[in-house]
Design an enzyme around this catalytic site. Structure first.
Site, PDB file in Angstrom:
ATOM      1  N   ASP A  96       0.817  -1.481  -0.100  1.00  0.00           N
ATOM      2  CA  ASP A  96       0.066   0.252   0.134  1.00  0.00           C
ATOM      3  C   ASP A  96       1.013   1.599   0.310  1.00  0.00           C
ATOM      4  OD1 ASP A  96       1.154  -0.033   2.394  1.00  0.00           O
ATOM      5  OD2 ASP A  96      -1.068  -0.707   3.572  1.00  0.00           O
ATOM      6  N   GLU A 118      -0.399  -9.162  -0.904  1.00  0.00           N
ATOM      7  CA  GLU A 118      -0.520  -8.456   0.851  1.00  0.00           C
ATOM      8  C   GLU A 118      -1.740  -7.918  -0.463  1.00  0.00           C
ATOM      9  OE1 GLU A 118       1.553  -7.292   4.016  1.00  0.00           O
ATOM     10  OE2 GLU A 118       0.167  -6.250   3.325  1.00  0.00           O
ATOM     11  N   GLU A 132      -2.351   5.069   3.091  1.00  0.00           N
ATOM     12  CA  GLU A 132      -2.002   3.494   2.564  1.00  0.00           C
ATOM     13  C   GLU A 132      -3.702   2.900   2.066  1.00  0.00           C
ATOM     14  OE1 GLU A 132      -0.035   5.490   4.954  1.00  0.00           O
ATOM     15  OE2 GLU A 132       1.886   5.023   4.463  1.00  0.00           O
ATOM     16  N   HIS A 205       6.268   5.533  13.112  1.00  0.00           N
ATOM     17  CA  HIS A 205       6.677   6.346  11.530  1.00  0.00           C
ATOM     18  C   HIS A 205       5.439   6.871  11.155  1.00  0.00           C
ATOM     19  CE1 HIS A 205       5.839   3.866   8.541  1.00  0.00           C
ATOM     20  NE2 HIS A 205       6.340   2.632   9.410  1.00  0.00           N
ATOM     21  N   ARG A 207       2.263   8.243   9.305  1.00  0.00           N
ATOM     22  CA  ARG A 207       2.243   9.730   8.534  1.00  0.00           C
ATOM     23  C   ARG A 207       0.990  10.616   9.438  1.00  0.00           C
ATOM     24  NH1 ARG A 207       3.502  12.380   3.557  1.00  0.00           N
ATOM     25  NH2 ARG A 207       5.450  10.555   3.203  1.00  0.00           N
ATOM     26  N   HIS A 238      12.828   5.289  12.658  1.00  0.00           N
ATOM     27  CA  HIS A 238      12.840   5.812  11.274  1.00  0.00           C
ATOM     28  C   HIS A 238      13.513   6.773  10.563  1.00  0.00           C
ATOM     29  CE1 HIS A 238      10.780   6.266   7.370  1.00  0.00           C
ATOM     30  NE2 HIS A 238      10.589   5.254   7.443  1.00  0.00           N
TER      31      HIS A 238
HETATM   32  C1  UD1 Z   1       6.913   4.951   3.861  1.00  0.00           C
HETATM   33  C2  UD1 Z   1       5.306   4.438   3.354  1.00  0.00           C
HETATM   34  C3  UD1 Z   1       4.494   3.431   4.655  1.00  0.00           C
HETATM   35  C4  UD1 Z   1       5.462   2.867   4.827  1.00  0.00           C
HETATM   36  C5  UD1 Z   1       6.750   3.377   5.791  1.00  0.00           C
HETATM   37  C6  UD1 Z   1       7.623   2.110   5.631  1.00  0.00           C
HETATM   38  C7  UD1 Z   1       3.938   5.671   1.626  1.00  0.00           C
HETATM   39  C8  UD1 Z   1       3.168   7.201   1.740  1.00  0.00           C
HETATM   40  N1  UD1 Z   1       4.274   6.012   3.011  1.00  0.00           N
HETATM   41  O1  UD1 Z   1       6.634   5.972   4.843  1.00  0.00           O
HETATM   42  O2  UD1 Z   1       3.310   3.308   3.957  1.00  0.00           O
HETATM   43  O3  UD1 Z   1       5.155   2.583   5.947  1.00  0.00           O
HETATM   44  O4  UD1 Z   1       7.180   3.688   4.118  1.00  0.00           O
HETATM   45  O5  UD1 Z   1       8.936   2.955   6.286  1.00  0.00           O
HETATM   46  O6  UD1 Z   1       4.629   5.050   0.376  1.00  0.00           O
HETATM   47  N2  UD1 Z   1      14.191   8.376   4.788  1.00  0.00           N
HETATM   48  C9  UD1 Z   1      15.814   8.381   4.722  1.00  0.00           C
HETATM   49  N3  UD1 Z   1      16.245   7.427   4.549  1.00  0.00           N
HETATM   50  C10 UD1 Z   1      15.394   5.917   4.117  1.00  0.00           C
HETATM   51  C11 UD1 Z   1      13.910   5.655   4.509  1.00  0.00           C
HETATM   52  C12 UD1 Z   1      13.564   7.370   4.258  1.00  0.00           C
HETATM   53  O7  UD1 Z   1      15.858   9.128   4.661  1.00  0.00           O
HETATM   54  O8  UD1 Z   1      15.980   4.905   3.927  1.00  0.00           O
HETATM   55  C13 UD1 Z   1      13.487   9.652   4.942  1.00  0.00           C
HETATM   56  C14 UD1 Z   1      13.762  10.206   4.359  1.00  0.00           C
HETATM   57  O9  UD1 Z   1      13.985  12.557   4.562  1.00  0.00           O
HETATM   58  C15 UD1 Z   1      12.207  10.796   3.680  1.00  0.00           C
HETATM   59  C16 UD1 Z   1      11.522  10.697   4.562  1.00  0.00           C
HETATM   60  O10 UD1 Z   1      12.102   9.942   5.274  1.00  0.00           O
HETATM   61  O11 UD1 Z   1      11.781  11.521   2.847  1.00  0.00           O
HETATM   62  C17 UD1 Z   1      10.222   9.588   4.557  1.00  0.00           C
HETATM   63  O12 UD1 Z   1      10.526   8.728   3.145  1.00  0.00           O
HETATM   64  P1  UD1 Z   1       8.885   8.176   2.703  1.00  0.00           P
HETATM   65  O13 UD1 Z   1       9.206   6.775   2.375  1.00  0.00           O
HETATM   66  O14 UD1 Z   1       8.479   8.576   2.238  1.00  0.00           O
HETATM   67  O15 UD1 Z   1       7.755   7.981   4.240  1.00  0.00           O
HETATM   68  P2  UD1 Z   1       7.761   6.743   5.357  1.00  0.00           P
HETATM   69  O16 UD1 Z   1       7.579   7.683   6.070  1.00  0.00           O
HETATM   70  O17 UD1 Z   1       8.958   6.310   5.276  1.00  0.00           O
HETATM   71  N1  UDP Z   2      12.803  -3.553  10.545  1.00  0.00           N
HETATM   72  C1  UDP Z   2      13.801  -3.925  10.934  1.00  0.00           C
HETATM   73  N2  UDP Z   2      14.488  -3.026  11.238  1.00  0.00           N
HETATM   74  C2  UDP Z   2      14.049  -1.813  11.762  1.00  0.00           C
HETATM   75  C3  UDP Z   2      12.473  -1.185  12.378  1.00  0.00           C
HETATM   76  C4  UDP Z   2      12.082  -2.483  11.356  1.00  0.00           C
HETATM   77  O1  UDP Z   2      14.067  -4.396   9.937  1.00  0.00           O
HETATM   78  O2  UDP Z   2      15.320  -1.151  12.583  1.00  0.00           O
HETATM   79  C5  UDP Z   2      11.453  -4.279   9.856  1.00  0.00           C
HETATM   80  C6  UDP Z   2      10.473  -4.993  10.266  1.00  0.00           C
HETATM   81  O3  UDP Z   2      10.763  -6.219  10.988  1.00  0.00           O
HETATM   82  C7  UDP Z   2       9.236  -5.069   9.918  1.00  0.00           C
HETATM   83  C8  UDP Z   2       9.190  -3.580   9.168  1.00  0.00           C
HETATM   84  O4  UDP Z   2      10.777  -3.330   8.763  1.00  0.00           O
HETATM   85  O5  UDP Z   2       9.456  -6.540   8.829  1.00  0.00           O
HETATM   86  C9  UDP Z   2       8.229  -2.874   9.317  1.00  0.00           C
HETATM   87  O6  UDP Z   2       8.576  -2.413   8.705  1.00  0.00           O
HETATM   88  P1  UDP Z   2       7.796  -0.610   9.097  1.00  0.00           P
HETATM   89  O7  UDP Z   2       7.491  -0.510  10.520  1.00  0.00           O
HETATM   90  O8  UDP Z   2       9.156   0.509   8.069  1.00  0.00           O
HETATM   91  O9  UDP Z   2       6.459   0.015   7.725  1.00  0.00           O
HETATM   92  P2  UDP Z   2       5.519  -0.196   7.649  1.00  0.00           P
HETATM   93  O10 UDP Z   2       5.319  -2.481   7.950  1.00  0.00           O
HETATM   94  O11 UDP Z   2       4.395   0.373   9.499  1.00  0.00           O
HETATM   95  O12 UDP Z   2       5.229  -0.557   6.480  1.00  0.00           O
END
Ligand code: UD1
Ligand code: UDP
Length: 368
Positions: A96, A118, A132, A205, A207, A238
């Site tokens: 999602d 999924e 999502e 984390h 939104r 995160h």
């Molecule tokens: C995204 C997904 C969310 C998922 C989450 C898992 C969307 C809208 N959201 O949210 O569904 O639960 O990923 O973690 O698709 N960043 C880094 N390095 C990384 C990852 C993130 O620096 O490796 C920082 C960046 O500044 C980036 C920000 O995190 O702009 C947000 O990342 P983004 O993918 O937009 O949103 P998430 O909150 O991670």
């Molecule tokens: N996870 C990880 N390292 C971390 C935190 C989470 O590998 O430090 C794994 C966790 O086991 C799960 C996935 O990341 O499989 C969940 O990711 P996240 O919470 O970022 O996203 P969501 O599931 O909410 O979309």
């Protein structure tokens, strides 16, 4: 030869798609291509390395503090180029995220069949989780193959009018990985720090929790930890700067709470397995915790994973400070409540979901 492309971009998608990538790569008679959007950068790389997956295409879309507009536009345009070049017979997306939605949309515009891994999770509230719930509903309206993790997810899709022959109940690929990551001799400096205490794992984390809800969560955690000297909290935080800032504001200086960098998946699963309980707003962790028998307080108003609630492992408690404080404290003091929530059960499948999905794509229909 049938060409199957898997597309993903964030940590959780990668954790649940890499087992399927490796399963498909081991099959004869199909060509398996991997395209990552790079919606996450470092957190995605950690997972690719852990599973030994090297992408064929990387759109590298991530920018610090990206917005939904940036992301959706970049993924849509990038996927157009990749699809036109690679010409896959079918594209698999997961779950999602914005990567999921925009990639499926690109497929739809180019007439490429989509398989949704999924599929069928729902809250029926497009604002929670945001965005999502919209993303997964939108993908369902496009997908030709729907790989539902549970019977409940299948029923959601049937109620929405999806054709029964397009839906396969496969289990969740999240469970496939757990079988190999948790080991008895795992060691880590942070685990040594927590030795002799009740270890609580915190992640947050989402939104819709940015701003006040995150502050409520962190304040409640701090209050409880200050009252219970035998409790230590690890928060692999995160990389989103907004989340980091709120956590540092509320939790810095609290000795028994450690904010640490995101853990690789092997380490994280082993931390979960050694924890007393979990506080999280994550989706994937709600799937992993029931099979590890770890109580989870879900820091959200609704969940699309009611199976874990029914199994007794999850309790959805929202994001108000007083409620989190009371619920967290209750799990530390009420033994009966704790025991009831810590029975290992697994409503999300038997760890063979990737095999089943690969069978369906290469041989035809088989379902749980
Ligand atoms: C995204 C997904 C969310 C998922 C989450 C898992 C969307 C809208 N959201 O949210 O569904 O639960 O990923 O973690 O698709 N960043 C880094 N390095 C990384 C990852 C993130 O620096 O490796 C920082 C960046 O500044 C980036 C920000 O995190 O702009 C947000 O990342 P983004 O993918 O937009 O949103 P998430 O909150 O991670
Ligand atoms: N996870 C990880 N390292 C971390 C935190 C989470 O590998 O430090 C794994 C966790 O086991 C799960 C996935 O990341 O499989 C969940 O990711 P996240 O919470 O970022 O996203 P969501 O599931 O909410 O979309």
């Amino acid at each position: 030869m049938k060409k199957i492309m898997l597309v993903f971009g964030t940590r959780p998608e990668a954790i649940k798609m890499c087992p399927l990538v490796n399963e498909l790569k081991a099959r004869r008679g199909v060509e398996t291509l991997v395209c990552v959007t790079g919606q996450h950068r470092e957190m995605l790389r950690q997972v690719l390395d852990a599973f030994g997956v090297e992408p064929d295409y990387d759109l590298e879309v991530m920018s610090p503090g990206q917005t939904l507009f940036d992301l959706t536009g970049r993924v849509l345009e990038g996927m157009r180029r990749v699809l036109e070049t690679a010409q896959p017979d079918v594209v698999l997306v997961h779950g999602d995220t914005t990567t999921t939605f925009a990639s499926a949309l690109a497929c739809f515009y180019l007439g490429v069949p989509v398989g949704h891994v999924e599929a069928g999770l729902r809250t029926y509230n497009v604002k929670a989780p945001y965005p999502e719930e919209f993303n997964r509903q939108a993908v369902s309206s496009i997908a030709e193959y729907n790989f539902a993790p549970t019977a409940l997810a299948r029923d959601n899709l049937l109620r929405e009018g999806k054709l029964p022959q397009s839906i396969y109940v496969t289990g969740n690929t999240a469970i496939d990985a757990l079988g190999t990551t948790v080991v008895s001799d795992f060691d880590h400096p942070e685990l040594r720090w927590a030795q002799g205490s009740r270890l609580v794992i915190l992640t947050a984390h989402r939104r819709e929790n940015w701003g006040e809800p995150l502050h409520h969560i962190f304040r409640a955690v701090r209050r409880v930890v200050e009252e219970f000297p035998d409790v230590k909290v690890l928060y692999p935080i995160h990389l989103n700067p907004l989340v980091r800032q709120a956590a540092e504001e509320e939790l810095s200086g609290c000795e028994r709470v450690r904010l640490i960098e995101p853990l690789d998946v092997m380490a994280f699963h082993n931390f979960l397995a050694r924890s007393y309980m979990i506080l999280t707003d994550s989706g994937g962790i709600q799937e992993e915790a029931p099979s590890l028998g770890k109580p989870v307080l879900v820091l959200r108003d609704v969940t699309e994973r009611p199976e874990g609630v029914k199994a007794g492992t999850l309790r959805v408690i929202g994001t108000r400070e007083e409620v989190i404080y009371a619920e967290f404290k209750a799990l530390l003091t009420d033994e009966e409540r704790y025991n009831q929530m810590s029975r290992a059960q697994n409503p999300y499948g038997d760890g063979l979901a990737s095999q089943r999905i690969a069978d369906i794509l290469t041989k035809g229909r088989t379902s749980l």
